[in-house]
Design a protein around this motif. Sequence first.
Motif, short mmCIF file in Angstrom:
data_model
loop_
_atom_site.label_atom_id
_atom_site.label_comp_id
_atom_site.label_asym_id
_atom_site.label_seq_id
_atom_site.Cartn_x
_atom_site.Cartn_y
_atom_site.Cartn_z
N SER A 1 0.82 -1.36 0.06
CA SER A 1 0.09 0.03 -0.02
C SER A 1 0.81 1.26 -0.02
N ASN A 2 2.20 1.27 0.21
CA ASN A 2 3.04 2.32 0.44
C ASN A 2 3.63 2.51 -1.02
N LEU A 3 3.17 1.88 -2.10
CA LEU A 3 3.65 1.93 -3.47
C LEU A 3 2.69 2.70 -4.21
N CYS A 4 2.72 4.23 -3.74
CA CYS A 4 1.92 4.99 -4.37
C CYS A 4 1.93 5.42 -5.89
N SER A 5 2.99 5.15 -6.28
CA SER A 5 3.26 5.37 -7.86
C SER A 5 3.06 4.18 -8.70
N LEU A 6 2.69 3.05 -8.03
CA LEU A 6 2.61 1.92 -8.87
C LEU A 6 1.51 1.74 -10.00
N LYS A 7 2.09 1.58 -11.14
CA LYS A 7 1.07 1.56 -12.26
C LYS A 7 1.06 0.27 -12.82
N VAL A 8 2.00 -0.67 -13.10
CA VAL A 8 2.12 -2.06 -13.41
C VAL A 8 2.53 -2.99 -12.43
N LEU A 9 1.75 -3.96 -12.13
CA LEU A 9 2.23 -5.04 -11.44
C LEU A 9 1.98 -6.37 -11.99
N LYS A 10 3.03 -7.23 -12.24
CA LYS A 10 2.95 -8.23 -12.91
C LYS A 10 3.72 -9.36 -12.07
N ILE A 11 2.63 -10.48 -11.60
CA ILE A 11 3.21 -11.64 -10.84
C ILE A 11 2.69 -12.77 -11.74
N ARG A 12 2.91 -13.13 -12.88
CA ARG A 12 2.32 -14.06 -13.62
C ARG A 12 3.44 -15.35 -13.69
N TRP A 13 2.60 -16.42 -13.47
CA TRP A 13 3.38 -17.74 -13.66
C TRP A 13 4.50 -17.76 -12.56
N ALA A 14 4.15 -17.27 -11.21
CA ALA A 14 4.88 -17.32 -10.00
C ALA A 14 4.80 -18.19 -8.93
N LEU A 15 3.82 -19.24 -9.18
CA LEU A 15 3.42 -20.19 -8.24
C LEU A 15 2.90 -19.50 -6.90
N LEU A 16 2.17 -18.43 -7.33
CA LEU A 16 1.59 -17.60 -6.35
C LEU A 16 0.25 -18.21 -5.89
N TYR A 17 -0.10 -18.43 -4.63
CA TYR A 17 -1.26 -19.03 -4.03
C TYR A 17 -1.75 -18.19 -2.95
N GLY A 18 -3.03 -18.60 -2.69
CA GLY A 18 -3.80 -17.93 -1.60
C GLY A 18 -5.20 -17.36 -2.06
N ASP A 19 -5.94 -16.53 -1.24
CA ASP A 19 -6.78 -15.91 -1.55
C ASP A 19 -6.86 -14.18 -2.33
N ILE A 20 -7.31 -14.38 -3.44
CA ILE A 20 -7.22 -13.09 -4.09
C ILE A 20 -7.70 -11.87 -3.49
N THR A 21 -8.68 -11.95 -2.67
CA THR A 21 -9.21 -10.86 -1.65
C THR A 21 -8.15 -10.12 -0.68
N GLU A 22 -7.26 -11.24 -0.32
CA GLU A 22 -6.15 -10.64 0.78
C GLU A 22 -5.14 -9.80 -0.26
N MET A 23 -4.91 -10.37 -1.65
CA MET A 23 -4.10 -9.81 -2.26
C MET A 23 -4.47 -8.42 -2.77
N PHE A 24 -5.77 -8.11 -2.86
CA PHE A 24 -5.96 -6.87 -3.18
C PHE A 24 -6.31 -6.17 -1.96
#
Length: 198
Positions: free
Chosen positions: A101-124
């Motif tokens: 949440s401190n990445l105040c300038s973030l425009k593009v976030l890519k975490i594709r094909w990174a074996l990421l798991y969990g609840d997308i609600t938490e991610m958001f």
Amino acid sequence: MIPSLKVLNLSGCSLATANQLLLPVNLTNLEVLDASSNSFDHPMSASWFWNITSLQYLDLSSNRLYGQIPHKLMMTSLQFLDLSSNGDGDKNMGVMATDLSNLCSLKVLKIRWALLYGDITEMFKNLSSNCSPNQLKELDLGVNQLTGTLPKWIGQLTSLVKQDLRGNTSHSVKSNVLKLLGLVVQQSYGRNSIGNTA
């Protein structure tokens, strides 16, 4: 000592570690770092670049970094972050619990094909406070193992023009709110069980 650099391209250099940089370089003004396509095989948190607060562009894709990125990042200038194609076998990024949440300038976030798991609600939720959501234009979380339901407030991401959640264990959404915003929602394959709370 090499004078302050603004751009450093280490892509495809067969580097074995991102634990330290052994070059006599002043990095306090570094804005662009491309360290993609190397052979890093260690925890993501052990990397030297997370404290460079001047970074605007950070590409760490196509390595074998795993684990969490440091909690509560203070990289307030960062506009582009690519962590795609990381992890290897049972070494993965796991649940994305890092507070972004401190990445105040973030425009593009890519975490594709990174074996990421969990609840997308938490991610958001980790993107939701402070100022970063209103800047975000592109979000790619495709080909991971995310589950859950997109939060109602996703309609507040008024700058978002592309969201890709394809190929998750549970997958993307059809949302009238997103369509009204003109958002490109990519969801062409896989089981569609990530939903949107209306």
